[in-house]
Design an enzyme around this catalytic site. Sequence first.
Site, PDB file in Angstrom:
ATOM      1  N   LYS A  77       0.810  -1.222   0.000  1.00 50.66           N
ATOM      2  CA  LYS A  77       0.000   0.000   0.000  1.00 50.66           C
ATOM      3  C   LYS A  77       0.845   1.275   0.000  1.00 50.66           C
ATOM      4  CE  LYS A  77      -4.339  -1.578   0.399  1.00 50.66           C
ATOM      5  NZ  LYS A  77      -5.438  -1.179  -0.495  1.00 50.66           N
ATOM      6  N   SER A 329       1.549  -9.554  -0.829  1.00 52.90           N
ATOM      7  CA  SER A 329       1.164  -8.146  -0.716  1.00 52.90           C
ATOM      8  C   SER A 329       1.294  -7.560   0.675  1.00 52.90           C
ATOM      9  CB  SER A 329      -0.279  -7.968  -1.203  1.00 52.90           C
ATOM     10  OG  SER A 329      -1.138  -8.854  -0.501  1.00 52.90           O
TER      11      SER A 329
END
Length: 448
Positions: A77, A329
């Site tokens: 992110k 991720s």
Amino acid sequence: MPLFHRRDLHETEERSDDPFCNPENPVKITFEEITSAAYKIRSGIKNTPCEFSHISQLTGMSIFLKKDFLQHTGSFKERGARYALLKLSDEEKSRGVIAASLGNHAQAVCYHGHQLGIPVTVVMPLIAPIMKIQKCREYHANVIIEGKDMAEAKQVAFKISKERGLIYINGYDHPHIIAGQGTIALEILEQVPDIDAIVVPTGGGGLLAGVSVAVKMLNPSVKVIGVESERCASYSQAMANGGPTFTPIEGTLADGLAVPEVGYNAWETSRNLLDKLVVVKEEYIALAILRFIENEKCVVEGAGACGLAAILSGQLEEFRGKRLVLILSGGNIDTTILGRCLERGLAADGRLVKCRVTVSDRPGGICELCKMVSSIGVSIKDIVHERAWVASDVFSVEVIVVCETRDYTHSVQLRELLQSKYKKFEFENFPNEQSLVAPFTQDLFSMP
């Protein structure tokens, strides 16, 4: 077929509060925007490794792991967050930004906001993990805890945004966020030659959209595969309905993907570029987390484990003998959730089994059962006996045993041993051999 489905007036009003995510006029992210993002964020984002995985031996595929959980805040992110902040005007930077998030997006915006000297406010719902709330405060952000879920937290953020003139940054559908996430694909294509496919965890669709644009521009032959949990399959619903559709979300190990509706910019950008979408069950996510810890010494969250879960569930068999990149991720998994994941992973792997056995209640009956189980190297993790509800006779006792075995074959050996000795026994959720991935013994993939 309509581009999107309106659920009710409240939902439409919520969308209109975000000027960067307009369902009537979605933005299609370009490759040029992604390359611009790569240039601008390069000094503040780690170029994370993409390494050959030992798990290749278990799957018959040459697997490479893009370890973006090694970013400072533990998730990809940061890429989009930094780019979105850098794209603000000087006036907008001085006023500050606001975001609503359960964790990863909030931490990324707070960290990079602090690095860049931009005031950040984050609204986190009451269900947000305490650890992530504390991290955001450590980055000197204004943290507001309000709303029972993300929908309510988002409304609070929109309200504050209007009142204070703060720029709202959507965590998965802001155009600059999507462009920033796409930079991960540029790194992958530079790090690993001759890729056949990239497997992308999919929630709101921002990462999938950015990766799809970059990959299809640079190497159209590389397949882009999205993976989502069956308990938050919002992208599947979008595909079935021809556009983003509200999807009820259930509790999932892949909480980072628990977005009830795919972003409109993300959908418009990725819908014609995606080659395959895979939906995985929760037990395979737990098993994937276990595999990463045991084989790679990587602690990843459920969302980051979804790519491997797709392989373990047998849904990517067409890539046997091929070269795949899995995007890990994020690694921000709560420690209590990690413990549950490992137990569920062991159960799914056939290494943690629970059985009920009716034994003699005379002296030595339970002791004999324990000695028999231990004689084949099975470890008893828990044992409970019950007398009152045994219907057979007063001289019997039902024993509930939780056992840890080496593998599925060892569990079968335990079952056969109990079958040879006791008339009444049963296993709860005994693993199905067909659902397990057998080790791939050839040496074809011993080197990348």
